[in-house]
Structures are given as C-alpha cells and as structure tokens.
Design a protein around this motif. Structure first.
Motif: not given
Length: 721
Positions: A76-94
């Motif tokens: 909605g805010l940026c018109n791109f898909q939120f993706n989970q890329n396990l090989s090159n992670n920059q945003l880590v949530i947990g």
C-alpha cells in the motif's frame, strides 16, 4: 438491440459506481493504519532495500500476523511486495531467543527486561541489517508496528535505533457495551460485538479492531458494561467470549468481563451474594474455573459495586475489601486480576460527592489482596471537561491504583464536538500530588514509581462503535490513538502525539499538520470555556448529559442536580470545599491545601470547584468574577470559530470526504457552543443581575426558552436496568 442496450446500461452503471466510489473518498475505516496513501519514491527506496530482503524467524500465529502486516504496508505505501529472502537477509524479525548469535551480540544488554519491550536497531558494520526483536512474539509485533509507523511518517532509516518498553502493565479499553448492542455513553453507533451471531460468525471488524489496538500497545479489552448483566457469565455467552479471546490472543490482547455482584442469585440459584457466605465463595470459584477452562489467559473481572444502584458487598453489611478479595481469590490460581472501581457514591450518604470515594477506600489501604487493583477516575466527580486530579492518587501507598480516563466524550460534546482528549490526559498525569514532595506526579503514582506498586494499569472508556469510521467524529479517533500511546508511555506530549496522528491519518503536508495541531490543542480548552469555565462542573442536562442544564433541581437526590454543584445565589457562585464548606480539600496533601485553600493563590481554572466566590470579586486580571465568567463563555465560542475557519482553509490538503464531514460537525459544535454560552449566562445572570461586559454577545433567547428545550432521544443515554 435489446442485448446491446442492456450491456450499455451495465457499462454505464459500472462507470457510475466507480465515480461514486471515488467521490466517497476516505471513510476513515483504516484509522492510523492507512496504508492507502503512497509514499515518496525516495522513502520507499530506502525502506525497500530492507523489506525486499527480509527474514521472519518463527512460525507462531503472531509471526504470521507480522508477515501479513508488512505485506499490506509494503504494497500500500510503496507498491512493492514484501519478500522473505533467506539468502541475503537485511530485515530480521523474530524473538530474541531465536536470533542468530551475531545478532544477539548486537542486541546485547539493550533489550529491557519486559516481555512486551522491543528494540529496532540497524547494524553499523558489515551488512546493514535492521533487527526487530523482543523477548516475546507480542513484543516483536509491537516493534513491527513501530517500524511500519516510521515508514508511514517518512522518517530516515539511517542509524535507526528504537528501544521501547511500556511504563504501564495493564493497558485496557473499557467497553460500556450492553448485550442488546446499545452502548452506554457511546456516540458512534451500536456495539461492535454482535453477540447474536457469535461464536460462529467472526466479523472482519473484530480483526481490524485487534490490529488497531495492537498497533498502539493496548493489551486488554473489557467487553461489557460496568453496569453489568449476569448473563455474560453463562455458558452460551462464555462460548461467544471465547471466540473473541481466541481471535485477540495473537495480537497480545486479553479479554476481561464485568462481573455483576449479584450473579450468584441471578444465574446461580443462590439466595444471597454475601461475599463471606461459603456457598457464594464456592460459586465464584467454580465460575472462575469454568471461564479459565475455556479461556486460559482470561484477564479477570472489572467490578462496579454499590454505586448508582449497582449491587455490592455493602448490601450485606460487608465492605469493598470483602467483595474484592473474595473475587480475587477465585481468579488468583489462574493469575487473574480484579479491577475494583472506586466510582462510588450512595443515596444513603449526604457527604460531598467529591469526598465519598476517598472516604470509602483510603481507610482500607493495604487490606486488598495483591491481585486487586483499584480503578479510579481521573477526577472525583465524573469525567468533567476539567477536574482537579482525584485525591485518592497518592493517598493509598499500599494498594495499587489504576487510572480511568474516558475516550468517549460524555460531558464533552458527545459525538459531534472536536475535543482532543490527550491534552486532558497529559494535564492530569502531570499534576503534582506532593505526597513525597515536589515532583510526586499522578503519573508516578500510577506507574508504580512512587510506591513500588507490583501491578500498574490504565483504562480508557471506549467510544468504538459500528459507525464506518469507528468513532463517529473523525477526530475522536485521535483520542483512541492518543490514549494508547500515553498508556504505553505517559511521558509523551499530547502535541507530539497529535502531530503523529495527523501525519498517519490525514495529511503529510507540514503546514497543514501545523494548522491541524493548533486546532486539536486548542479544542479541549475551548470546550471547557463554553461549558464549565473557572472550575464550574456537572451543569449538564438530566440523564443524557447532552447540553446545558444548570437550572435542574428536581431530581431524586441532591447530587444528581446541577444546582448542587454550582450553588449559585445572589451573592456568588461555586462549591465551597475549603474548611468553611465541605472541606474536601483536606483529602489532598498539605501543600495543595495551602495553595488551593487561599482564594488568592488557587489556580483560577479550579476556582469555583473549591470556593464560593462573590460576583464582584476581582480576579487576577482585575476584572470581576462575573465579567471573567461571561468572557470565558464568549472565548469558548470564539475559539470554535477559529477552529472552523482554520479547518476551512485546509480544503486542498485533506481528503474531501473527511473535510466535508468534519466541517459539518464543526457547524454543529459552533451552534452548540453558542447554545451553552447563552443558556448558562442567562441562568447565572438571573442571580448576578449584571451587564454583559464588552465583547460578550448577549443571549439570543430568554432563560425560559432554554429551559424548555428537551432531547429525550439523545445518543448514549443510560438504559433503564
């Protein structure tokens, strides 16, 4: 030909529908989680580097909600898909326990020792990961909403580091919702809880309600009215409550219920509800066991007892301690709490109503069980536009007290007046009790700092209803939002919260934000001025409290009548609560007694709360009380005119639907502000018999005219039990 004609009509109808939907604009449903307002490409580019290279660690329902929320925000805010890329992670949530060791080392000792606390931090070396973590999945959810808010506000991502921990444990909404879906003191439609279709039908609105509350850190909801109905404790209704509890759990929200003290009689078949009767004790224990067998994390009970006709322990010659502790022991094995309301006044007690709660509770300090918390309104009367802080705050060092604010606007213009209540909340929280010297603020009482309370809490009486925009008036959303923010961190400033809410909800234009902030910050003082200036209070019309009624004197008991509170006569006006009157002032600390007991040193905003003042008495500005009173009423009207003009100038900066709807509400507010001014000045001048000072418009009608106005179906009226 007929087929082509039909097709043409369908196309036209479709185009009209599209046009109609565009014309509708923003209906306010998305609240401050409005992801339908795209951000600048530069902001999206910065955040996108992280959102497009991300990793969510964990597989709980809460973590699924986090992923879904990030997906909605990204699209909605940026018109791109939120993706989970396990090989090159920059945003880590947990959850902190599940993080890789190198990220645990990054967090180190920065994460507060509170399961709801969270940290958002950007690595400064190597790959610039951003980590959102907490000691619980719910804390991670709170951190995720904070991260999305930073994105919504367009704040820089460089050097991002936010550490946040709630200052209050129990951060609750109190719904005064009845089982028939009416809402006592509610001004935005019917109750959102459709008990008839629960538990099988789960309205999307319930989910969006949970999202909104979690986004501002609210962690509990009391589903039912404090003027309670015992049926909510029966098995069919508990199944409905369970459905909501199951839905809210992944959002960190516990459900609570109001317990009718006479329930053992009404639904239990007993002949008594005496809290010292063993059969009653057993009944409540069994009822608690039944509830927790269905809802293991049930929060506990909120109780209104022996107030305004509600049953309670005093019906059996017992006291508040007897009643509260009996219920507390029923829920304690399950880690439940009892919130016992201190809003009590009795028809059998002729003491100044402002004194009664203190008189009934303070002698029992330290005698309540440790899972009892006393819920105290911000003032000693009843959610007035302005009250001195309740004298119980600071007077019970051995018993936890929790704050009760109103988010709804009983006594504050109800659903049609723009009144920004966080300004009121901030004023109360910053009041100094002086119980441990200067700096002993109300906030430090309720957060446990002054007396080391083991349990802390804040409750807000909700105005959420079935209206599409949730709160009736668009700006009433800000009171819900601001309450949540202050219950998490009472050190925040109302003005900063207003600016944040405006940017999230209405506009990101800086000049427009400045103008709207000024409107909001002026609004609370405006309503005080045109309703209850200089310490006047409770001069509202009978029952529904809609509009002025300072002349009302025919109700069944003295403290139901406005004349009781202002005590106007030919000499002057105001309630003497000093040593020469009811001496309610003695319930405050000596420092406040000294300041407020002197008519020359008391803050003039509380003057008529504590003193009966002659009409000709000169205030600090050299003008008489009468002139000041009249000028304050006029000032309130003028402030609404200013608000209305400022809003009109924002037409090009606000969604047209919202702008038009708020404009119409401001028209109502201005008309009613003038009504308040004219009716009250007409009435008080029947005693003062003075000329109106320069600058004050005389009333348009006679006093008798204002007395004849009746509104039997005003919204939010209390039902007859």
């Amino acid at each position: 030909m007929s087929i082509l004609c039909c097709k043409a009509k369908l196309v036209c109808a479709f185009l009209l529908l599209i046009c109609f939907n565009v014309a509708l604009g923003d209906d306010g449903y998305e609240l401050w989680l409005n992801y339908n307002r795209p951000l600048d490409a530069s902001i999206c580019s910065d955040y996108g580097n992280y959102l497009n290279n991300s990793r969510i660690i964990g597989d709980s329902k809460t973590m699924e909600i986090i992923e879904d929320e990030l997906t909605k925000a990204s699209k909605g805010l940026c018109n791109f898909q939120f993706n989970q890329n396990l090989s090159n992670n920059q945003l880590v949530i947990g959850n902190y326990e599940l993080l890789p060791s190198e990220l645990k080392n990054l967090i180190s000792n920065r994460l507060p020792n509170n399961p709801e606390a969270f940290i958002i931090i950007q690595k400064s070396t190597g790959n610039k990961e951003i980590v959102i973590t907490s000691n619980s999945d719910i804390g991670v959810l709170y951190g995720t909403f904070e991260f999305i808010k930073q994105l919504q506000l367009g704040n820089s991502i460089d050097g991002l580091e936010i550490v946040s921990s709630p200052k209050i444990d129990l951060r609750l909404l109190n719904h005064w919702d009845n089982l028939d879906r009416t809402v006592e003191r509610g001004y935005s439609g019917f109750s959102i809880w459709n008990w008839h279709t629960l538990p099988d039908y789960i309205d999307q609105r319930y989910i969006d309600y949970a999202r909104a509350n979690a986004s501002i850190g609210i962690n509990g909801t009391v589903l039912t009215n404090v003027n309670s109905n015992a049926l909510i404790l029966t098995e069919p209704y508990l199944q409905k409550v369970k459905a909501l509890a199951d839905l809210f759990r992944p959002y960190g929200i516990k459900v609570y219920l109001t317990a009718r003290f006479s329930a053992p009689i009404e639904i239990g078949g007993l002949e008594t509800a005496d809290p010292l009767n063993q059969k009653v004790v057993d009944w409540w224990k069994n009822k608690a066991d039944e509830i927790y067998s269905e809802i293991p994390d049930f929060g506990g009970f909120l109780i209104k007892a022996n107030s305004e006709g509600q049953p309670g322990p005093q019906n059996y010659g017992r006291n508040h301690v007897d009643g509260a502790n009996m219920l507390a022991r029923a829920v304690k094995p399950h880690k439940g709490v009892v919130m016992w309301r201190a809003f009590v006044y009795s028809e059998h007690n002729d003491e100044d109503r402002a004194k009664q709660a203190y008189s009934e509770f303070v002698p029992y300090d330290g005698k309540f069980d440790d899972n009892v918390i006393i819920q105290v309104k911000n003032g000693a009367i009843d959610f007035q536009p302005r009250e001195p802080f309740h004298p119980m705050f600071g007077a019970m060092p051995n018993t936890p007290l929790m704050m009760e604010f109103q988010i709804t606007q009983e006594y504050l213009g109800q659903g049609t007046h723009l009144v920004y209540l966080p300004a009121l909340f901030e004023e109360v929280l910053e009041e100094d009790t002086y119980v441990k010297g200067k700096g002993s603020t109300v906030a430090k009482v309720i957060d446990g700092e002054l007396f080391n309370y083991k349990m802390t809490g804040m409750a807000g009486v909700s105005n959420i209803g079935t209206d599409r925009n949730w709160t009736g008036h668009h700006f009433l959303q800000a009171n819900w939002y601001g309450y949540g923010r202050l219950s998490w961190n009472h050190e925040l400033k109302a003005e900063d919260i207003a600016r944040e809410w405006i940017a999230l909800t209405l506009t990101r234009n800086s000049k427009a934000i400045d103008s709207i902030t000024e409107i909001m910050m002026e609004s609370r003082e405006a309503v005080v001025n045109y309703m209850d200036p200089l310490g006047l209070h409770h001069i509202f019309a009978t029952s529904h409290h809609y509009g002025p009624g300072p002349w009302v004197d025919n109700l069944g008991r003295p403290d139901w009548n406005p004349v009781y509170y202002h005590q106007a006569d030919s000499e002057g006006v105001g309630f003497d609560r000093t040593k020469t009157g009811s001496n309610a002032l003695e319930q405050y600390s000596p420092a406040i007694q000294k300041e407020y007991g002197n008519i020359k040193t008391i803050p003039e905003k509380y003057l008529l709360w504590f003193h009966h003042v002659p009409w000709d008495y000169n205030l600090n500005n050299g003008k008489t009380l009468w002139d000041n009173l009249a000028l304050k009423y006029q000032e309130g009207v003028n402030e609404v005119i200013d608000m209305k003009n400022s809003w009109s100038g924002l037409r090009n900066d606000i969604d047209p639907t919202i702008h038009k709807e708020v404009s119409m509400m401001l028209d109502i507010q201005l008309a009613e502000a003038k009504w308040w001014k004219d009716a009250c000045l007409s009435y008080f001048n029947s005693f003062a018999k003075k000329k109106y000072p320069l600058g004050v418009e005389p009333p348009k009608h006679s006093l008798e005219y204002y007395k004849t106005l009746k509104f039997p179906y005003a919204p939010g009226i209390r039902p007859q039990w």
